[in-house]
Design a protein around this motif. Structure first.
Motif, mmCIF file in Angstrom:
data_model
loop_
_atom_site.group_PDB
_atom_site.id
_atom_site.type_symbol
_atom_site.label_atom_id
_atom_site.label_comp_id
_atom_site.label_asym_id
_atom_site.label_seq_id
_atom_site.Cartn_x
_atom_site.Cartn_y
_atom_site.Cartn_z
ATOM 1 N N GLY A 1 0.805 -1.210 0.000
ATOM 2 C CA GLY A 1 0.000 0.000 0.000
ATOM 3 C C GLY A 1 0.837 1.258 0.000
ATOM 4 O O GLY A 1 0.509 2.246 -0.664
ATOM 5 N N ASP B 1 0.873 4.088 -2.812
ATOM 6 C CA ASP B 1 0.597 5.467 -2.418
ATOM 7 C C ASP B 1 1.675 6.409 -2.932
ATOM 8 O O ASP B 1 1.406 7.520 -3.386
ATOM 9 N N VAL C 1 -5.117 5.162 -11.150
ATOM 10 C CA VAL C 1 -4.979 4.029 -10.245
ATOM 11 C C VAL C 1 -3.510 3.651 -10.176
ATOM 12 O O VAL C 1 -2.816 3.637 -11.200
ATOM 13 N N GLY D 1 -0.696 0.723 -8.371
ATOM 14 C CA GLY D 1 -0.709 -0.629 -7.819
ATOM 15 C C GLY D 1 0.643 -1.291 -7.858
ATOM 16 O O GLY D 1 1.631 -0.745 -8.353
ATOM 17 N N GLN E 1 -5.167 0.638 -5.954
ATOM 18 C CA GLN E 1 -5.928 1.616 -5.189
ATOM 19 C C GLN E 1 -6.078 2.884 -6.013
ATOM 20 O O GLN E 1 -5.186 3.250 -6.788
ATOM 21 N N ASN E 2 -7.197 3.545 -5.839
ATOM 22 C CA ASN E 2 -7.440 4.801 -6.535
ATOM 23 C C ASN E 2 -6.498 5.876 -6.016
ATOM 24 O O ASN E 2 -6.184 5.923 -4.827
ATOM 25 N N ASP F 1 -7.912 7.933 -3.174
ATOM 26 C CA ASP F 1 -8.319 7.207 -1.971
ATOM 27 C C ASP F 1 -7.170 6.306 -1.534
ATOM 28 O O ASP F 1 -7.229 5.089 -1.646
ATOM 29 N N PRO F 2 -6.073 6.908 -1.012
ATOM 30 C CA PRO F 2 -4.837 6.172 -0.805
ATOM 31 C C PRO F 2 -4.731 5.450 0.525
ATOM 32 O O PRO F 2 -3.672 5.413 1.130
ATOM 33 N N GLU F 3 -5.831 4.879 1.029
ATOM 34 C CA GLU F 3 -5.760 4.126 2.274
ATOM 35 C C GLU F 3 -5.865 2.638 1.952
ATOM 36 O O GLU F 3 -6.952 2.111 1.733
ATOM 37 N N PRO F 4 -4.738 1.914 1.947
ATOM 38 C CA PRO F 4 -4.776 0.501 1.567
ATOM 39 C C PRO F 4 -5.366 -0.369 2.669
ATOM 40 O O PRO F 4 -5.201 -0.100 3.852
ATOM 41 N N ARG G 1 -8.034 -5.288 -0.440
ATOM 42 C CA ARG G 1 -7.684 -4.879 -1.797
ATOM 43 C C ARG G 1 -6.602 -5.742 -2.419
ATOM 44 O O ARG G 1 -6.282 -5.583 -3.588
#
Length: 371
Positions: free
Chosen positions: A189, A193, A203, A205, A219-220, A223-226, A230
Motif C-alpha cells: 500500500g 501510495d 490508479v 498498484g 488503489q485509486n 483514496d490512498p488508504e490501503p 484490496r
C-alpha cells in the motif's frame, strides 16, 4: 540530515541581522544620492522588521502560513523602492522576476502564480506613479505582464520532476526506516501510495511474486488508504511481463511495459487480462508496468494506470524506473519478514503439538505405573 527548527530560526535571524547592518551603509553607497540611500535603508529595515514580526507570529501560532506570506513582503518592499526611486524600476522589475522564479522553484506552481499576479500589479502601479520621463511604453508593460507567468510555468515544469521524485522517495524511505517489522500488505500500500503522489495516475498498484502465487494490490489515486481486502491473490501464476504489451517485448523481462490502449489490448497473461478488465472499469485507458528487480530477478512490477490512452510521458516513465529501484529493496525486505514470520508460526505450532503429545504420553504412562 535536516536542521532543527530552532537552528533554522537562528540562521534566519543571523541573516536578517546581516541585512540590517548592510542597510545602514546604503546612505553612503556610491551612485546613490543621500535621499535615495536613506529611502533604501528605510525600506530594507522595514522589510527586516516585517520578517522578524512574521517569525514571532509563526512561533506563537505554528499554523500561521509565514512561508507563504514572506514572499509577498519582499514583493511589496521592491515595489515601494520602484515607486520611491523610479530610475531603479528596471532593476527592480528584473529582481521581481528572479524572486518569482526562486519561490516557484522552492514552493511550487500555486505560490508562483499568485506571486506573478502581485508582481505584475506592482510593476503597473510603480509605472503609473512614476514621472512621465521614467515611464515605459504600453508594449513593454504588456510583454512584462506575459513574461512573468510564463517564467513561473517554465520553472515549475523544469522542477516538478525533481520535486515529485524527492517527495515520493522520501515517502518510501520513511516506510523503510520506520518499519521495524514491515507488513507485506502495508508495504504494498505504501509503494502504491508513493506512485499515486509521484505521477498523475488514476490508479496505482503493485504486483509481486509470493511463492508460486501472485499478489496484486490496486488503489485509486484519490483514496490512498490501503486495506487487506484490496490485495488479490492469483494462485499458481507466473509473472509474465514479457507476454504483455505486444510481440516487440517477447524476449524482454527487465524493461517497462506500456499498454497504450486497454480497449485494444487483448493479449497478455491470464492474470493480466482479468486485472486489466478491472482497471478499465475504474476508468483507466492505458497503463505501465515497471519491473521490480532484486538480485537480477524480477520479483514484481509497479503499476501506473492513466485515464488517457498512450501511457506516460518520458519524465513519468523515468521517475517510475528510478522509483522501482528503491521500491524493490523495501519489497524484498517485507517479503523476507513475512517468510520469517511464517516459519516462526510453524515452529511455534510444532512446539505446541510436541508439548501436547508429551503431556498426553506422560498422562497415559503415569496411570498404569501408579497401579
Amino acid at each position: 540530515m535536516t536542521a532543527s527548527p530552532a537552528r533554522g530560526a537562528s540562521l534566519r535571524g543571523l541573516g536578517l541581522l546581516v541585512v540590517a547592518v548592510g542597510a545602514a551603509t546604503l546612505p553612503f553607497a556610491p551612485g546613490l544620492s543621500r535621499a535615495e540611500g536613506v529611502t533604501l535603508c528605510a525600506v530594507t529595515l522595514g522589510y527586516v522588521s516585517a520578517l522578524l514580526l512574521l517569525e514571532a507570529v509563526s512561533a506563537r501560532s505554528p499554523a500561521f502560513p509565514a512561508a507563504y506570506v514572506r514572499p509577498f513582503v519582499g514583493v511589496i518592499a521592491v515595489v515601494v523602492v520602484m515607486v520611491a526611486i523610479p530610475r531603479v524600476a528596471p532593476a527592480g522589475a528584473l529582481l521581481l522576476i528572479v524572486g518569482v522564479a526562486f519561490y516557484t522553484w522552492a514552493c511550487g506552481l500555486a505560490l508562483g502564480l499568485w506571486m506573478s499576479a502581485g508582481v505584475v500589479l506592482g510593476a503597473l502601479l510603480a509605472d503609473g506613479l512614476a514621472p512621465a520621463r521614467d515611464q515605459v511604453d504600453e508594449f513593454t508593460l504588456l510583454v512584462y505582464a506575459l513574461v512573468v507567468p510564463v517564467v513561473v510555468v517554465v520553472v515549475d515544469r523544469l522542477t516538478s520532476y525533481r520535486r515529485r521524485t524527492t517527495e515520493a522517495l522520501a515517502r518510501l524511505q520513511d516506510t523503510l526506516d520506520g518499519a521495524a517489522r514491515p507488513d507485506l500488505t502495508a508495504t504494498l500500500g505504501s509503494i502504491a501510495d508513493s506512485i499515486a503522489h509521484g505521477v498523475d495516475v488514476a490508479v496505482a498498484g503493485v504486483v509481486v511474486r509470493d511463492g508460486d502465487d501472485l499478489l496484486a494490490l490496486i488503489q485509486n489515486a484519490d483514496d490512498p488508504e490501503p486495506t487487506g481486502e484490496r490485495v488479490v491473490r492469483f494462485p499458481g501464476t507466473d509473472l509474465e511481463l514479457a507476454a504483455i504489451g505486444g510481440h516487440e517485448r517477447a524476449h524482454t523481462y527487465d524493461e517497462p511495459v506500456v499498454v497504450a490502449d486497454l480497449d485494444r489490448d487483448s493479449g497478455g497473461a491470464e492474470w493480466f487480462r482479468s486485472w486489466s478488465t478491472h482497471l478499465h472499469e475504474l476508468g483507466c485507458r492505458s497503463l505501465t508496468l515497471v519491473p521490480l528487480c532484486a538480485a537480477a530477478e524480477v520479483v514484481g512490477a509497479l503499476v501506473a494506470a492513466f485515464p488517457w490512452a498512450g501511457g506516460p510521458d518520458a519524465d513519468d516513465l523515468t521517475f517510475l524506473e528510478e522509483f522501482a529501484e528503491r521500491a524493490a529493496i523495501v519489497l524484498v525486505r517485507a517479503q523476507s519478514y513475512e517468510e520469517e514470520r511464517a516459519v516462526a508460526v510453524e515452529l511455534a505450532e510444532t512446539d505446541r503439538q510436541k508439548s501436547e503429545f508429551l503431556a498426553l504420553v506422560s498422562t497415559e504412562l503415569r496411570a498404569p505405573l501408579t497401579a
